[in-house]
Design an enzyme around this catalytic site. Structure first.
Site, PDB file in Angstrom:
ATOM      1  N   GLU B  54     -14.556   1.523  -9.891  1.00  0.00           N
ATOM      2  CA  GLU B  54     -13.609   2.172 -10.517  1.00  0.00           C
ATOM      3  C   GLU B  54     -12.456   1.966  -9.859  1.00  0.00           C
ATOM      4  O   GLU B  54     -12.411   1.929  -8.688  1.00  0.00           O
ATOM      5  CB  GLU B  54     -14.018   3.650 -10.213  1.00  0.00           C
ATOM      6  N   ASP B  65      -8.001  16.278  -8.339  1.00  0.00           N
ATOM      7  CA  ASP B  65      -8.468  15.546  -6.677  1.00  0.00           C
ATOM      8  C   ASP B  65      -8.156  16.400  -5.571  1.00  0.00           C
ATOM      9  O   ASP B  65      -7.164  17.013  -5.393  1.00  0.00           O
ATOM     10  CB  ASP B  65      -7.519  14.244  -6.855  1.00  0.00           C
TER      11      ASP B  65
END
Lengths: 393, 287
Positions: B54, B65
Site C-alpha cells: 500500500e 488516521d
C-alpha cells in the site's frame, strides 16, 4: 446503492470513512422520524421559546439607514438568542435528536468557541456528557470561551495537529466519532459535513428566515429586496436564505476576504475551487496538489477553508451571490453598527454589515435590506481593541 | 475487465498454495520522512518479504488516521511530498517486484486534483468525483499500480470512479468496517475486485495491543456474502497479530507500526529497520 437525497447538484454527498456510514444512515433515519413526530416538533418549539427566547426580534436600524441614505436596513436579532448567537438553534435541536437516538455522549468542534458554548449549554440543560474539540491556537486566543464551556460542565480537548484551529478541531472530532460512533453523536456546528448534516443544520436554522419573513411582512407588508448574511460554513446564511428561496429576493452571502483575496483569506466560494473536505463535495481552499490550505480571517467563526455544499449549489445556479469583505472593512462595519445602533455585533456579522453599507446607498429608500445579525460581539472586544489600536498611525 | 486485479489473484493463489501463512502488505507513506528516501524504503520492504504494497498519499486532513500517520503526513508534506512521490514509489516497487500487487491508498481530494476538472455539469456528487479521476487512473496504471483505496469514497458514491478506474485496468479496493451493515457488505461484495480491506476495529489507524475481539465474527459476516479475498488492516503491528488474523484472512496490512519503526530508527538505519521489521512480521526472522 445510489442515494436519492443529500445532493445539491454536484455538491454535498457522503464522502466519509466506511465506519461512519451506518451512523450517517441512522442519523438520517432518526432525523426523518423526528421531523414527522409532532412531539419532537413541540418539544423543540417549546425549548426555542422558553429557553432560547425565540422568536428573536426584527429591529429597524433607523440611524444606520439614515446615515447610509438608501435602502431601509432591518436586523434579524440572533444576537439576542440565549448564548448570544444563532448557534444555539442547531445545538439544541441536535441534542434533542441525540436523546431520541439514545446517544449518551455528544462531541462537537469549535473555532471561536460559540458553537462549543452553545453545545455545552444544550448538553448541560439535558445532563448529557459533552466533549468539545478546539484547536490549541484557538484555546489560547479564546480563553474566556474555554472557561465558559468548563463552567457549563463540558470537557474541552485542545487539538495539537495541523494549524491547531477549526479545521483541525473538526478532524479530531471526526476521529473521535470514528472510534466511539456506537455511543456518540457528533454535533456539527455548521451546514457542512456529510449528508444529512447540511440538511439538518439548515432546517434547524431556518427559524431565522421564517420568523424574519413573517415579521417583516407584519411590519412593512413587504418582502425584503435583499437578504444579507455572513458565510463561514454558512449555517446562519442558509437559515436566513432558505425560507426566502422561492421569493423574488436577492440573496447575498458575505465571506471573509481576510487580508485580501490575493493574500491570506477565508473566502472559499470567491477564492476557492471544488473539492472534497470533511465528508462533503463543496468549494474548498486548496493548493494544486489537493492539499487543504489554511484559511485566515480576523473572525474565528469564518476562519474555515470549506463551506456548506448548499451554498456552492446556490452559487452555481446563480440563485445567490457570494461576495467578500476584508478584515479592515469588517472592523469598520462593527464600529458603524455599534455607533449608530448601540449594537456591538460579532466580527462574523460585521462582514455582512460592511457589505450592506456598500450597497444600501445605491438603493432607494423604499427598498429593504434584511440583515442576519448572527451574533453579538462581546466575545470579540479584545481582538477588536488590538486590531483598532494596531491600525492607528 | 477479465484481468482486473490479476496480480491480486495470483498473489493470493500463490500464498494459499505455499502454505506459508498470510501475506503481509506494508503501508508506506510516500515521502516520509523525505521523498528522496522513499524508493530505498520500498526496496527494503520488498527484501523483508512484502507480499504486496500500500503506497499512501499524504493528505493535510486525514480524518481516519491516528497520530502516527498524521505526523508522517505532516512531515512528508513539509518535505515536499505529493502524488508524484507516491507514483514514483509505485514505479520503484513495480520494478523491484514485478508480480507484487500494489495499491495506491489515500484520501479523495489529492486524487481529484490531478485532473483539475471543475466540470459541474454533473447531476450529483458521486458523478462529479468520477471523471476527475481519469488523469490519476491513467498515471497510476502507467506507474504499475493494480488498484486504488480511497478512504473517504464509500461504496455509495463510488460507481462513477470505479468505472473510470476499470477503464485503466485498476481495481477499486473497498473498505468494510465492523459497523458495516449486511446491506452495505452486500453492496461492496457486488462491486469488489482485487480484495476487500477489512478495518479490524471501530477506530482510526494506529497500533493496538490486541486484535479486536469481534474480528472473527466480522470476518464471518463478510465471508457469508463474498469469495473475494480479504485483507485486514488497522491495529495490526506484531507477528502474533499476523498469525492470529492469518487463520481467518489471507493478508494483513501493517501501517502505523511500520511508520513508527521508520520514525524511531536512526537516519542512516531506516532502510535496515524496515527490512528487519518486515522479516519479523512475516515470520522470516524471530525477534
Amino acid at each position: 446503492m445510489t442515494r436519492e437525497s443529500g445532493a445539491f447538484g454536484p455538491f454535498g454527498g457522503q464522502f466519509a470513512p466506511e465506519t461512519l456510514m451506518p451512523a450517517l444512515a441512522e442519523l438520517e433515519e432518526a432525523w426523518t422520524a423526528a421531523q414527522e413526530d409532532p412531539e419532537f416538533r413541540a418539544e423543540l418549539d417549546e425549548m426555542l421559546r422558553d429557553y432560547v427566547g425565540r422568536e428573536t426580534p426584527l429591529t429597524y436600524a433607523e440611524r444606520l439607514t439614515e446615515q447610509l441614505g438608501g435602502a431601509q436596513i432591518w436586523l434579524k436579532r440572533e444576537d439576542l438568542a440565549h448564548t448570544g448567537a444563532h448557534k444555539i438553534n442547531n445545538a439544541l435541536g441536535q441534542v434533542l435528536l441525540a436523546r431520541r437516538m439514545g446517544k449518551p455522549r455528544i462531541i462537537a468542534e469549535t473555532g471561536a468557541g460559540q458553537h462549543g458554548v452553545a453545545t455545552a449549554t444544550a448538553c448541560a440543560r439535558f445532563g448529557i456528557e459533552c466533549i468539545v474539540y478546539m484547536g490549541e491556537e484557538d484555546v489560547r486566543r479564546q480563553a474566556l470561551n474555554v472557561f465558559r464551556m468548563g463552567l457549563l460542565g463540558a470537557e474541552v480537548v485542545p487539538v495539537k495537529s495541523g494549524a491547531r484551529t477549526l479545521k483541525d478541531a473538526i478532524n479530531e472530532a471526526i476521529r473521535d466519532w470514528v472510534t466511539n460512533v456506537r455511543t456518540t453523536h457528533y454535533l456539527i456546528g455548521s451546514a457542512i459535513g456529510p449528508h444529512p448534516y447540511p440538511v439538518i443544520v439548515r432546517e434547524l436554522q431556518s427559524c431565522i428566515g421564517r420568523e424574519a419573513r413573517d415579521q417583516l411582512q407584519e411590519k412593512t407588508g413587504k418582502l425584503p429586496d435583499v437578504a444579507i448574511a455572513c458565510v463561514g460554513g454558512g449555517s446562519n446564511a442558509i437559515g436566513l436564505f432558505h425560507p426566502l428561496i422561492d421569493d423574488p429576493v436577492r440573496l447575498i452571502g458575505v465571506e471573509a476576504a481576510g487580508e485580501g483575496l490575493d493574500a491570506r483569506h477565508a473566502a472559499t466560494l470567491s477564492g476557492g475551487s471544488p473539492g472534497v473536505l470533511h465528508g462533503t463535495r463543496t468549494y474548498v481552499l486548496q493548493d494544486e496538489h489537493g492539499q487543504i490550505t489554511e484559511a485566515h480571517s480576523i473572525s474565528a467563526g469564518l476562519d474555515y477553508p470549506g463551506v456548506g455544499p448548499e451554498h456552492a449549489w446556490l452559487m452555481l445556479t446563480e440563485r445567490a451571490e457570494y461576495v467578500s469583505v476584508t478584515d479592515d472593512e469588517a472592523l469598520d462595519g462593527l464600529k458603524l453598527l455599534s455607533e449608530t445602533e448601540g449594537i456591538i455585533p460579532a466580527l462574523e456579522t460585521a462582514h455582512a454589515i460592511a457589505y450592506a453599507a456598500k450597497i444600501a446607498p445605491e438603493m432607494s429608500p423604499d427598498e429593504i435590506i434584511l440583515l442576519g445579525l448572527s451574533g453579538r460581539g462581546d466575545k470579540d472586544v479584545e481582538i477588536v481593541r488590538d486590531a483598532l489600536e494596531s491600525r492607528e498611525p | 475487465m477479465a484481468d482486473l486485479g490479476k496480480r491480486y489473484r495470483r498473489a493470493f493463489a500463490a500464498a494459499a498454495a505455499s502454505g506459508d501463512g498470510p501475506l503481509v502488505f506494508p503501508f508506506l507513506t510516500a515521502g516520509f520522512p523525505t521523498p528522496e528516501e522513499t524508493p530505498e524504503l520500498v526496496r527494503a520492504a520488498i527484501r523483508g518479504g512484502a507480499g504486496g504494497f500500500e503506497i499512501g498519499v499524504p493528505f493535510s486532513d486525514p480524518i481516519a488516521d491516528g497520530p502516527a500517520h498524521q505526523d508522517a503526513y505532516t512531515v512528508a508534506l513539509a518535505a515536499g511530498a505529493s502524488l508524484d512521490t507516491a507514483l514514483e514509489a509505485v514505479r520503484t516497487a513495480r520494478e523491484a517486484a514485478p508480480e507484487v500487487p500494489i495499491t495506491l491508498m489515500g484520501y479523495l481530494n489529492p486524487f481529484l486534483s490531478v485532473g483539475c476538472s471543475t466540470d459541474d455539469e454533473t447531476e450529483q456528487p458521486g458523478e462529479a468525483v468520477g471523471e476527475p479521476m481519469e488523469a490519476l487512473a491513467r498515471r497510476a496504471a502507467e506507474a504499475g499500480a493494480d488498484g486504488l483505496i480511497v478512504v473517504d469514497l464509500p461504496v455509495d458514491e463510488s460507481d462513477a470512479a470505479r468505472e473510470v478506474l476499470a477503464r485503466h485496468g485498476l481495481a477499486m479496493i473497498y473498505l468494510l468496517a465492523p459497523t458495516s451493515t449486511e446491506e452495505r457488505i452486500a453492496a461492496v461484495a457486488e462491486r469488489a475486485s482485487g480484495f476487500i480491506y477489512l478495518v479490524s476495529l471501530t477506530g482510526v489507524t494506529g497500533a493496538r495491543d490486541q486484535v479486536a475481539a469481534d474480528f472473527e465474527a466480522f470476518v464471518g459476516r463478510v465471508r457469508a456474502q463474498t469469495d473475494t479475498p480479504l485483507a485486514v488492516g488497522f491495529g495490526i503491528s506484531r507477528r502474533e497479530h499476523v498469525e492470529q488474523v492469518g487463520t481467518l484472512v489471507p493478508a494483513a496490512i501493517i501501517g502505523s507500526a511500520l511508520t513508527t519503526t521508520i520514525a524511531s530508527a536512526p537516519p542512516d538505519g531506516r532502510a535496515e529497520a524496515v527490512e528487519r521489521y518486515l522479516e519479523v512480521v512475516t515470520g522470516r526472522r524471530s525477534e
